[in-house]
Design an enzyme around this catalytic site. Structure first.
Site, PDB file in Angstrom:
ATOM      1  N   CYS A 107      -0.959  -0.865   4.367  1.00 59.42           N
ATOM      2  CA  CYS A 107      -0.828  -1.180   5.792  1.00 59.42           C
ATOM      3  C   CYS A 107      -1.349  -2.583   6.097  1.00 59.42           C
ATOM      4  O   CYS A 107      -1.035  -3.135   7.139  1.00 59.42           O
ATOM      5  CB  CYS A 107      -1.523  -0.129   6.633  1.00 59.42           C
ATOM      6  SG  CYS A 107      -3.144   0.300   6.039  1.00 59.42           S
ATOM      7  N   GLU A 148      -5.073   5.361  12.082  1.00 56.63           N
ATOM      8  CA  GLU A 148      -4.856   4.136  11.299  1.00 56.63           C
ATOM      9  C   GLU A 148      -3.364   4.110  11.000  1.00 56.63           C
ATOM     10  O   GLU A 148      -2.876   4.908  10.206  1.00 56.63           O
ATOM     11  CB  GLU A 148      -5.654   4.151   9.984  1.00 56.63           C
ATOM     12  CG  GLU A 148      -7.153   4.183  10.132  1.00 56.63           C
ATOM     13  CD  GLU A 148      -7.741   2.898  10.706  1.00 56.63           C
ATOM     14  OE1 GLU A 148      -6.991   1.922  10.934  1.00 56.63           O
ATOM     15  OE2 GLU A 148      -8.957   2.883  10.947  1.00 56.63           O
ATOM     16  N   ASN A 207      -0.129   6.467   0.354  1.00 51.79           N
ATOM     17  CA  ASN A 207      -0.237   5.110  -0.214  1.00 51.79           C
ATOM     18  C   ASN A 207      -1.597   4.843  -0.864  1.00 51.79           C
ATOM     19  O   ASN A 207      -1.667   4.133  -1.867  1.00 51.79           O
ATOM     20  CB  ASN A 207       0.137   4.041   0.808  1.00 51.79           C
ATOM     21  CG  ASN A 207      -0.711   4.050   2.045  1.00 51.79           C
ATOM     22  OD1 ASN A 207      -1.186   5.106   2.468  1.00 51.79           O
ATOM     23  ND2 ASN A 207      -0.927   2.902   2.647  1.00 51.79           N
ATOM     24  N   GLY A 248      -1.175   6.988   8.716  1.00 48.17           N
ATOM     25  CA  GLY A 248       0.237   7.138   8.372  1.00 48.17           C
ATOM     26  C   GLY A 248       1.089   6.278   9.275  1.00 48.17           C
ATOM     27  O   GLY A 248       0.656   5.215   9.731  1.00 48.17           O
ATOM     28  N   SER A 249       2.281   6.777   9.571  1.00 46.54           N
ATOM     29  CA  SER A 249       3.236   5.960  10.331  1.00 46.54           C
ATOM     30  C   SER A 249       2.915   5.977  11.826  1.00 46.54           C
ATOM     31  O   SER A 249       2.342   6.944  12.342  1.00 46.54           O
ATOM     32  CB  SER A 249       4.641   6.491  10.093  1.00 46.54           C
ATOM     33  OG  SER A 249       4.735   7.819  10.554  1.00 46.54           O
ATOM     34  N   THR A 250       3.332   4.933  12.502  1.00 46.54           N
ATOM     35  CA  THR A 250       3.065   4.832  13.940  1.00 46.54           C
ATOM     36  C   THR A 250       3.769   5.945  14.729  1.00 46.54           C
ATOM     37  O   THR A 250       3.135   6.565  15.597  1.00 46.54           O
ATOM     38  CB  THR A 250       3.438   3.420  14.443  1.00 46.54           C
ATOM     39  OG1 THR A 250       2.627   2.483  13.727  1.00 46.54           O
ATOM     40  CG2 THR A 250       3.167   3.252  15.928  1.00 46.54           C
ATOM     41  N   GLY A 254       1.776   9.085  14.298  1.00 50.67           N
ATOM     42  CA  GLY A 254       0.483   8.883  14.955  1.00 50.67           C
ATOM     43  C   GLY A 254       0.584   9.079  16.459  1.00 50.67           C
ATOM     44  O   GLY A 254      -0.297   9.692  17.081  1.00 50.67           O
ATOM     45  N   GLU A 281     -12.865   2.827  11.430  1.00 52.88           N
ATOM     46  CA  GLU A 281     -13.429   3.597  10.323  1.00 52.88           C
ATOM     47  C   GLU A 281     -14.305   2.656   9.506  1.00 52.88           C
ATOM     48  O   GLU A 281     -14.313   1.444   9.717  1.00 52.88           O
ATOM     49  CB  GLU A 281     -12.313   4.177   9.462  1.00 52.88           C
ATOM     50  CG  GLU A 281     -11.487   5.211  10.221  1.00 52.88           C
ATOM     51  CD  GLU A 281     -10.480   5.904   9.349  1.00 52.88           C
ATOM     52  OE1 GLU A 281     -10.810   6.961   8.810  1.00 52.88           O
ATOM     53  OE2 GLU A 281      -9.363   5.388   9.204  1.00 52.88           O
TER      54      GLU A 281
HETATM   55  P1  NAD Z   1       3.989   9.940   7.774  1.00 52.42           P
HETATM   56  O1  NAD Z   1       3.315   9.344   8.954  1.00 52.42           O
HETATM   57  O2  NAD Z   1       5.144  10.869   8.006  1.00 52.42           O
HETATM   58  O3  NAD Z   1       2.938  10.788   6.890  1.00 52.42           O
HETATM   59  C1  NAD Z   1       1.541  10.573   6.845  1.00 52.42           C
HETATM   60  C2  NAD Z   1       0.810  11.920   6.817  1.00 52.42           C
HETATM   61  O4  NAD Z   1       1.073  12.615   8.033  1.00 52.42           O
HETATM   62  C3  NAD Z   1       1.284  12.873   5.698  1.00 52.42           C
HETATM   63  O5  NAD Z   1       0.182  13.635   5.238  1.00 52.42           O
HETATM   64  C4  NAD Z   1       2.259  13.774   6.415  1.00 52.42           C
HETATM   65  O6  NAD Z   1       2.411  15.035   5.805  1.00 52.42           O
HETATM   66  C5  NAD Z   1       1.588  13.926   7.775  1.00 52.42           C
HETATM   67  N1  NAD Z   1       2.497  14.296   8.874  1.00 52.42           N
HETATM   68  C6  NAD Z   1       3.808  13.990   9.003  1.00 52.42           C
HETATM   69  N2  NAD Z   1       4.294  14.532  10.137  1.00 52.42           N
HETATM   70  C7  NAD Z   1       3.275  15.175  10.728  1.00 52.42           C
HETATM   71  C8  NAD Z   1       3.156  15.941  11.929  1.00 52.42           C
HETATM   72  N3  NAD Z   1       4.182  16.114  12.761  1.00 52.42           N
HETATM   73  N4  NAD Z   1       1.960  16.455  12.242  1.00 52.42           N
HETATM   74  C9  NAD Z   1       0.882  16.277  11.441  1.00 52.42           C
HETATM   75  N5  NAD Z   1       0.940  15.585  10.284  1.00 52.42           N
HETATM   76  C10 NAD Z   1       2.119  15.036   9.940  1.00 52.42           C
HETATM   77  O7  NAD Z   1       4.409   8.779   6.827  1.00 52.42           O
HETATM   78  P2  NAD Z   1       5.535   8.805   5.680  1.00 52.42           P
HETATM   79  O8  NAD Z   1       6.805   9.433   6.166  1.00 52.42           O
HETATM   80  O9  NAD Z   1       4.932   9.380   4.484  1.00 52.42           O
HETATM   81  O10 NAD Z   1       5.818   7.252   5.511  1.00 52.42           O
HETATM   82  C11 NAD Z   1       6.753   6.621   6.372  1.00 52.42           C
HETATM   83  C12 NAD Z   1       6.307   5.243   6.750  1.00 52.42           C
HETATM   84  O11 NAD Z   1       5.015   5.309   7.360  1.00 52.42           O
HETATM   85  C13 NAD Z   1       6.096   4.273   5.611  1.00 52.42           C
HETATM   86  O12 NAD Z   1       7.280   3.715   5.202  1.00 52.42           O
HETATM   87  C14 NAD Z   1       5.137   3.297   6.212  1.00 52.42           C
HETATM   88  O13 NAD Z   1       5.826   2.346   6.988  1.00 52.42           O
HETATM   89  C15 NAD Z   1       4.284   4.150   7.113  1.00 52.42           C
HETATM   90  N6  NAD Z   1       2.999   4.521   6.460  1.00 52.42           N
HETATM   91  C16 NAD Z   1       1.906   3.850   6.821  1.00 52.42           C
HETATM   92  C17 NAD Z   1       0.694   4.154   6.224  1.00 52.42           C
HETATM   93  C18 NAD Z   1      -0.540   3.417   6.570  1.00 52.42           C
HETATM   94  O14 NAD Z   1      -1.481   3.392   5.776  1.00 52.42           O
HETATM   95  N7  NAD Z   1      -0.627   2.843   7.725  1.00 52.42           N
HETATM   96  C19 NAD Z   1       0.618   5.172   5.273  1.00 52.42           C
HETATM   97  C20 NAD Z   1       1.767   5.883   4.948  1.00 52.42           C
HETATM   98  C21 NAD Z   1       2.948   5.540   5.571  1.00 52.42           C
END
Ligand code: NAD
Length: 454
Positions: A264, A230, A132, A208-210, A213, A433
């Site tokens: 976010c 985050e 994002n 990324g996503s909760t 995380g 951060e």
């Molecule tokens: P995601 O959490 O899957 O991806 C974020 C990052 O984590 C990417 O680089 C991804 O390759 C990596 N990742 C994914 N699975 C992993 C694992 N098992 N181990 C290590 N790294 C891993 O997010 P997404 O699928 O791209 O988006 C889905 C939803 O997440 C969105 O719709 C949104 O609600 C949320 N999101 C939030 C933020 C934020 O800034 N808080 C950012 C992106 C997405």
């Protein structure tokens, strides 16, 4: 053929690039090289490290337009936003460079000797970035981690690796030592997971996503690996009856539509005090309808497409056909388009009112009094950001203190400045951060006592 990531232009669905995905073996090799580079970097004079980071900032500054165009292509961000994002990388590097020579320990009075602390680098840092805000979020980790004497391996999101790869080239051009900052595009469960599980990686910075995380935090627990998270948000925008209603209504659209709602901190729960509810909607509607949605490379565009078909399907699933709503417009044809949408008359417990949609969708809900506003604002597992609009200073302070979120703004929607701390309460994250302590988050404190006894 080895696994390749398909980078699509979200505004046209055209293929922009195919980028090889890094394997677990490649992660292993990168960690070994990073560890060697980090030892030399940590031993260098602080002034030299600061100078190189400033030079990196200057090289980024010379490539703002190129980086911004790349961001438009791979992420569909509006060109204005993308320029800001590239400029933010420069600012983060300059800010971090200013901290290198100020990263000092303490001297603590003790009997019988001298007690001093050292802030030592952690080693190799794994930064796992989302799609994002590919550039700024990468730099939130990268800049302070390097400044504090660490090496960084950045894994960008699958859909947006191009600006990260270019930043790594610019780092080398600026004279940042080879392998100190490496970019490994790849899939989360493979490349990202390899960084999380690697014993040579001292800390993971994840945005990324909760759900992901939580998995990462659990895996880091196995090794007591340091982690900053985050995660998501479902931030309230609370409008009290005594507010400057015109200003609050004028600011509300872009507070959740900026970056097509893929933010976010997006203020997606608009809470409005009952006596001004109808008037607020009357003021809000023209603002939503007037948002210019279209080609993100055009200067006047305010909102571009969503990042991917997956994200478009996800956003659609939250908005039932025929729902009571204020709607803006979106282009037809190719591209991942969804119009600005504000759902009115929505159940406060519906998924669209409680879950992170990550698209241009908000709900508007009425409340009676301050107590109900705070209760509604806090009725979520998230706690990242929030805004409140009132002319009553006492109320502004009371409500700011009562809302469980890391970043609040009064009579504005500002959340993120590189020199103020940023992070979430509750399931929005862990750690902070940016801000004055950004570098310290990439250090370990060592305490040394020196006896002065004969
Ligand atoms: P995601 O959490 O899957 O991806 C974020 C990052 O984590 C990417 O680089 C991804 O390759 C990596 N990742 C994914 N699975 C992993 C694992 N098992 N181990 C290590 N790294 C891993 O997010 P997404 O699928 O791209 O988006 C889905 C939803 O997440 C969105 O719709 C949104 O609600 C949320 N999101 C939030 C933020 C934020 O800034 N808080 C950012 C992106 C997405």
């Amino acid at each position: 053929m080895s696994d390749a990531l398909e980078v699509l232009n979200p505004a046209t669905e055209e293929l922009v690039a195919l980028v090889p995905a890094a394997t677990r073996d490649e992660v292993d090799e990168a960690v070994v090289r990073a560890a060697a580079a980090q030892r030399g970097w940590a031993a260098a004079a602080p002034a030299d490290r600061a100078r190189l980071l400033r030079r990196f900032a200057a090289v980024v500054n010379g490539h703002i337009e190129e980086l911004a165009r790349l961001e438009v292509q791979e992420a569909g961000h509006t060109i204005g936003n993308a320029r800001w994002e590239a400029g933010n990388v420069r600012d983060l590097l300059e800010f971090a460079a200013g901290g290198v020579e100020r990263l000092s320990g303490r001297q603590i009075p003790v009997p019988g000797g001298l007690d001093i602390t050292f802030l030592e680098p952690l080693g190799v840092i794994g930064v796992i970035a989302p799609w994002n805000f590919p550039m700024p979020i990468a730099a939130w980790g990268l800049a302070p981690a390097l400044a504090a004497g660490n090496a960084v391996i950045l894994k960008p999101a699958e859909t947006t690796p191009l600006t990260a790869l270019r930043l790594a080239e610019l780092a080398l051009e600026a004279g940042i030592p080879e392998y100190l900052f490496q970019v490994l595009p790849g899939r989360g469960p493979v490349t990202g997971n390899a960084l999380v599980e690697h014993p040579g990686v001292a800390k993971i910075v994840f945005t990324g996503s909760t759900p992901v995380g939580k998995q990462i935090m659990a895996k880091c627990a196995d090794r007591v690996k340091r982690v900053t998270l985050e995660l998501g948000g479902k931030s309230p925008n609370i409008v009290f009856a005594d507010a400057d209603l015109d200003a609050a209504a004028a600011a509300a659209p872009m507070a959740f539509l900026d970056n097509t709602g893929q933010d976010c901190c997006a203020r997606t729960r608009i809470l409005v005090q009952r006596p001004v509810y109808d008037r607020f909607l009357d003021l809000l509607a023209p603002g939503i309808e007037a948002v210019r949605v279209g080609d993100p490379s055009e200067e006047k565009t305010q909102m571009g497409p969503l990042i991917s078909r997956t994200q478009l399907d996800r956003v659609r699933s939250y908005v039932p056909d025929g729902a009571e709503a204020i709607r803006g417009t979106a282009p037809d044809g190719p591209g991942f388009w969804f119009p600005p949408t504000v759902l009115t008359g929505c159940d406060p417990t519906a998924p669209v009112a409680t879950e992170e949609v990550f698209g241009p969708v908000a709900v508007v809900l009425p409340f009676e009094d301050e107590e109900e506003a705070v209760r509604l604002a806090n009725a979520t597992e998230y706690g990242l950001s929030g805004s409140l609009w009132t002319r009553d200073v006492g109320r502004a302070i009371r409500v700011s203190r009562a809302v469980a979120a890391g970043n609040l703004s009064v009579n504005s929607h500002s959340s993120v400045r590189y020199w103020t701390p940023f992070g979430g309460y509750k399931q929005s994250g862990l750690g902070r951060e940016l801000g004055p302590d950004a570098l310290t988050a990439f250090t370990e404190t060592k305490n040394v006592f020196i006896s002065t006894e004969d």
